[in-house]
Design a protein around this motif. Structure first.
Motif, PDB file in Angstrom:
ATOM      1  N   LYS A  16       0.843  -1.059  -0.137  1.00 16.71           N
ATOM      2  CA  LYS A  16       0.035  -0.070   0.004  1.00 16.71           C
ATOM      3  C   LYS A  16       0.819   1.230   0.051  1.00 16.71           C
ATOM      4  CE  LYS A  16      -3.707  -2.055   2.588  1.00 16.71           C
ATOM      5  NZ  LYS A  16      -4.714  -2.033   1.716  1.00 16.71           N
TER       6      LYS A  16
ATOM      7  N   ASN B 137       4.372   9.521 -10.027  1.00 17.31           N
ATOM      8  CA  ASN B 137       4.517   8.473 -11.160  1.00 17.31           C
ATOM      9  C   ASN B 137       4.879   9.246 -12.492  1.00 17.31           C
ATOM     10  OD1 ASN B 137       2.596   6.668  -9.674  1.00 17.31           O
ATOM     11  ND2 ASN B 137       1.108   8.096  -9.819  1.00 17.31           N
TER      12      ASN B 137
ATOM     13  N   ALA C 119      -2.222  13.613   0.991  1.00 22.54           N
ATOM     14  CA  ALA C 119      -1.837  12.923  -0.265  1.00 22.54           C
ATOM     15  C   ALA C 119      -0.898  11.975  -0.139  1.00 22.54           C
ATOM     16  CB  ALA C 119      -1.154  14.025  -1.349  1.00 22.54           C
TER      17      ALA C 119
ATOM     18  N   PHE D  52      -3.375   9.196   2.391  1.00 23.68           N
ATOM     19  CA  PHE D  52      -4.650   8.638   2.132  1.00 23.68           C
ATOM     20  C   PHE D  52      -4.630   8.123   0.629  1.00 23.68           C
ATOM     21  CE2 PHE D  52      -5.100  11.309   5.946  1.00 23.68           C
ATOM     22  CZ  PHE D  52      -6.058  10.618   6.513  1.00 23.68           C
ATOM     23  N   ASN D  53      -4.803   6.702   0.722  1.00 25.75           N
ATOM     24  CA  ASN D  53      -4.916   6.055  -0.648  1.00 25.75           C
ATOM     25  C   ASN D  53      -6.282   6.088  -0.913  1.00 25.75           C
ATOM     26  OD1 ASN D  53      -2.236   5.220  -1.221  1.00 25.75           O
ATOM     27  ND2 ASN D  53      -2.212   3.542   0.378  1.00 25.75           N
TER      28      ASN D  53
ATOM     29  N   TYR E 273     -11.052   9.295  -5.080  1.00 29.80           N
ATOM     30  CA  TYR E 273     -10.475  10.247  -5.876  1.00 29.80           C
ATOM     31  C   TYR E 273     -11.595  10.788  -7.115  1.00 29.80           C
ATOM     32  CZ  TYR E 273      -5.946   9.039  -4.147  1.00 29.80           C
ATOM     33  OH  TYR E 273      -4.978   8.846  -3.142  1.00 29.80           O
TER      34      TYR E 273
ATOM     35  N   LYS F 158      -4.778  10.373 -12.640  1.00 27.95           N
ATOM     36  CA  LYS F 158      -3.655  10.016 -11.528  1.00 27.95           C
ATOM     37  C   LYS F 158      -2.765   9.034 -11.735  1.00 27.95           C
ATOM     38  CE  LYS F 158      -6.542  12.755  -8.602  1.00 27.95           C
ATOM     39  NZ  LYS F 158      -6.039  13.837  -8.131  1.00 27.95           N
TER      40      LYS F 158
ATOM     41  N   CYS G 120      -7.848  -1.486  -5.441  1.00 28.14           N
ATOM     42  CA  CYS G 120      -8.664  -1.528  -4.248  1.00 28.14           C
ATOM     43  C   CYS G 120      -9.362  -2.816  -3.928  1.00 28.14           C
ATOM     44  CB  CYS G 120      -9.544  -0.389  -3.984  1.00 28.14           C
ATOM     45  SG  CYS G 120     -11.063  -0.421  -5.074  1.00 28.14           S
TER      46      CYS G 120
HETATM   47  C1  LIG Z   1      -1.950  10.441  -3.310  1.00 34.27           C
HETATM   48  S1  LIG Z   1      -0.739   9.125  -3.207  1.00 34.27           S
HETATM   49  C2  LIG Z   1      -1.305   8.177  -1.740  1.00 34.27           C
HETATM   50  C3  LIG Z   1      -0.114   7.807  -0.672  1.00 34.27           C
HETATM   51  C4  LIG Z   1       0.797   6.610  -1.261  1.00 34.27           C
HETATM   52  N1  LIG Z   1       0.466   5.228  -0.751  1.00 34.27           N
HETATM   53  C5  LIG Z   1       2.310   7.084  -0.791  1.00 34.27           C
HETATM   54  O1  LIG Z   1       3.035   6.229  -0.370  1.00 34.27           O
HETATM   55  O2  LIG Z   1       2.601   8.352  -0.929  1.00 34.27           O
HETATM   56  C6  LIG Z   1      -1.390   8.112  -4.662  1.00 34.27           C
HETATM   57  C7  LIG Z   1      -0.633   7.039  -4.884  1.00 34.27           C
HETATM   58  O3  LIG Z   1      -0.522   5.974  -4.095  1.00 34.27           O
HETATM   59  C8  LIG Z   1      -0.982   4.822  -4.892  1.00 34.27           C
HETATM   60  N2  LIG Z   1      -2.367   4.334  -4.672  1.00 34.27           N
HETATM   61  C9  LIG Z   1      -3.027   5.039  -4.042  1.00 34.27           C
HETATM   62  N3  LIG Z   1      -4.467   4.410  -4.002  1.00 34.27           N
HETATM   63  C10 LIG Z   1      -4.241   3.242  -4.648  1.00 34.27           C
HETATM   64  C11 LIG Z   1      -5.071   2.123  -5.091  1.00 34.27           C
HETATM   65  N4  LIG Z   1      -6.592   2.170  -4.843  1.00 34.27           N
HETATM   66  N5  LIG Z   1      -4.544   1.264  -5.896  1.00 34.27           N
HETATM   67  C12 LIG Z   1      -3.303   1.304  -6.403  1.00 34.27           C
HETATM   68  N6  LIG Z   1      -2.408   2.251  -6.021  1.00 34.27           N
HETATM   69  C13 LIG Z   1      -2.976   3.158  -5.283  1.00 34.27           C
HETATM   70  C14 LIG Z   1      -0.988   5.209  -6.507  1.00 34.27           C
HETATM   71  O4  LIG Z   1       0.531   4.943  -6.767  1.00 34.27           O
HETATM   72  C15 LIG Z   1      -0.973   6.470  -6.559  1.00 34.27           C
HETATM   73  O5  LIG Z   1      -0.395   7.423  -7.440  1.00 34.27           O
END
Ligand SMILES: C[S@@+](CC[C@H](N)C(=O)[O-])C[C@H]1O[C@@H](n2cnc3c(N)ncnc32)[C@H](O)[C@@H]1O
Length: 572
Positions: free
Chosen positions: A50, A182, A282, A285-286, A321, A339, A345
């Motif tokens: 995660k 990314n 950011a 919160f995934n 999101y 994104k 999820c």
């Molecule tokens: C806003 S960040 C969330 C925090 C992230 N986990 C971190 O370590 O900084 C968003 C990134 O987290 C990952 N991510 C968040 N939600 C995800 C999901 N449901 N499935 C896959 N990747 C996810 C993706 O790489 C995305 O670009």
């Protein structure tokens, strides 16, 4: 050597030197982050699956605040530039800008009061000379001007950053560079135009312009270092700093693309009238397509994360999101496009035949009439190439396993989609009556499930997407009764499908809408007291529910909750 090229080389060196000061190495969680979130019931974790994320450190009731953060930088988006104060985000006297305060030099920022103007003075002064050039730079480079405005704001924030890490101050700029961006999925074309835009931006920063002009006057034959040798002491440029600034601008553009949050109007509109970067939110919160939290924009550029339902200790805290009443492929495509990630999820990972998602593009089984034919989800091939699984000749029902030809199931969806698009086309041409007829034909055609035709499931997103504009067509022609009928259908789809979480803000929007429509019908009852009472009662029930929901989703003091309360009082 080209001075710009020289700066790129220098940037690399400077970045390396600066690395020691960074609060975290990528992926680690710094003590400073933990301190900033220590007031909230969360525990921060970092796992392979995660990445960085937040879990509940205790069991939480709906409506618990799990994070509140002041944006590192935020802007009022261009269409609203003279409609909201650029500091507190309050509406500017119903758009009457003659009552607002502005900067005489650039005329590109608006404030509701002298206090807000003074509060922004130091930040604004450092950007003022560039701000009114941004429209030109944006069109020259074909880049979104709001992206440039936010990037410039971040650079100005960097210069202002206090070093003490207090929660009342904005989250420092350096965290922005720690965000997942990314980068590998961003097109080289974008990098090229953004680099060009960054160079222009730096050309117009206050001191640099004098030096660049000097450089041009010398017919571009001097390197920046050579020029520095002949410039008087007080005009020497800090080549390293300029190169660093350019590299930071480029990095921040990528962080913004993947992480910026819209800030809705704090009163009632749903439009994202402002945009900000909230690094803590950011980072931790995934996204989930079955979120347990909601994020809420507050006045003064703050973002708050609140639980929407009961959360058990140890559960991950997630937000959404995107629009959740959409088929899985559409949601994943949307996240990939906006994104740059493929959603993994729980909802997206549940086998289709067991997931609520099968209904959102579902065609009702012609044999059992109880479930739908399961359409296999698309998968991702490599990093960005999405492949539909079109190998199956038949699709089978999730419950009775009756098989139907792929072409008939897909054809049913395609026909409905075409009708939907035709109706939307009519709305664009302002032919609301025609749009209404097409939507009604599309919706009514789905009542034929027992007559042998292939029909869409009630939760199919095409039907939901048709109901919303259909309701608006009825509102447009003041047919409140018909609008109420469709609004009720929308609410039951939202509540019963399981596609959106309980206490979802979207449900609140349709509750307040229902309340308003019922109050309108009550007013039109021409002295028939019983009829009036009946509609007022339905309005009251909807509005009470809306207030309760918004207290959870937005908090009791939020403008949206207050708007619902005021409407409720008007019918009591
Ligand atoms: C806003 S960040 C969330 C925090 C992230 N986990 C971190 O370590 O900084 C968003 C990134 O987290 C990952 N991510 C968040 N939600 C995800 C999901 N449901 N499935 C896959 N990747 C996810 C993706 O790489 C995305 O670009």
């Amino acid at each position: 050597m080209d001075p710009i090229e020289n700066q790129h080389t220098q940037a690399h060196t400077v970045k390396k030197n600066k690395k020691k000061k960074k609060p975290t190495a990528s992926g680690e969680i710094s003590q400073q982050c933990r301190d900033l979130l220590s007031a909230f019931p969360v525990e921060l974790q970092n796992t392979r699956a995660k990445g960085r994320h937040a879990i509940a450190s205790e069991s939480l009731e709906p409506g618990t605040t799990v994070c509140r953060e002041q944006a590192t930088s935020y802007i009022v988006r261009s269409p609203y530039i003279d409609k909201q104060c650029h500091v507190c985000l309050n509406s500017l006297d119903h758009g009457d800008i003659s009552h607002s305060f502005t900067c005489d030099a650039c005329n590109r920022v608006y404030y509701c009061s002298e206090e807000c103007r003074d509060h922004d003075r130091a930040m604004h002064d450092s950007m003022c000379s560039v701000i009114n050039r941004l429209d030109g730079i944006a069109s020259e480079c074909s880049v979104d001007v709001d992206l440039l405005r936010l990037m410039l704001g971040l650079l100005a924030r960097r210069a202002q950053d206090p070093q003490d890490g207090q929660t009342s101050t904005p989250t420092p700029f350096e965290y922005v560079l720690e965000l997942v961006h990314n980068r590998e999925k961003i097109s080289s074309d974008f990098i090229q135009v953004i680099t060009q835009a960054c160079e222009y931006i730096l050309w117009f920063t206050p001191d640099y312009i004098i030096r660049i002009q000097y450089l041009l006057w010398e017919k571009n034959s001097f390197t920046a270092t050579m020029l520095n040798d002949i410039l008087p002491e007080d005009m020497k440029m800090d080549v390293n700093e300029l190169a660093l600034q350019e590299s930071l601008l480029i990095s921040s553009s990528q962080s913004i693309n993947s992480n910026a949050h819209g800030l809705g109007d704090v009163q009632s509109r749903n439009t994202d009238s402002a945009l900000g970067l909230f690094p803590l939110g950011a980072m931790f919160f995934n996204h989930s397509c079955e979120p347990n939290c909601n994020f809420v924009g507050l006045r003064d550029g703050k973002l708050e994360f609140r639980t929407l339902k009961k959360v058990i200790k140890g559960d991950e805290l997630c937000v959404s999101y995107i629009d959740l009443f959409a088929p899985r492929n559409e949601r994943r495509g949307n996240l990939l496009y906006t994104k740059q990630f493929w959603c993994k999820c729980r909802r997206c990972s549940t086998p289709m035949e067991k997931s609520v998602d099968r209904f959102l593009n579902g065609v009702i089984c012609r044999q059992c009439h109880k479930d739908v034919y399961v359409i296999p989800p698309a998968h991702i091939d490599g990093k960005t190439s999405v492949k539909d699984d079109e190998s199956a000749a038949t699709y089978s029902c999730a419950q009775c396993h009756h098989a139907a030809p792929h072409s008939l199931v897909a054809g049913t969806i395609e026909r409905a989609d075409n009708q939907y698009n035709q109706a939307i086309g009519m709305i664009r041409q302002r032919k609301y009556g025609r749009a209404k007829d097409i939507f009604n034909t599309l919706i009514k055609a789905q009542d034929n499930s027992k007559t042998g035709n292939f029909t869409l499931h009630n939760f199919n997103a095409i039907l939901m997407n048709s109901c919303v504009p259909l309701m608006n067509c009825y509102v447009f022609e003041d047919n409140h009764m018909a609008a109420i009928h469709v609004n009720r259908q929308i609410l039951s789809k939202l509540r019963d499908s399981g596609a959106v979480p309980e206490n979802s803000p979207e449900i609140g929007d349709f509750l307040i809408n229902l309340g308003e429509l019922c109050l309108n019908v009550a007013k039109e009852s021409h002295g028939k007291a019983l009829v009036e009472e009946r509609w007022k009662q339905e309005a009251e029930t909807a509005l009470k529910e809306c207030v309760k929901l918004r207290e959870i989703a937005f908090g009791p003091a939020h403008g949206k909750t207050i708007a619902a309360q005021e409407l409720l009082q008007s019918c009591q």
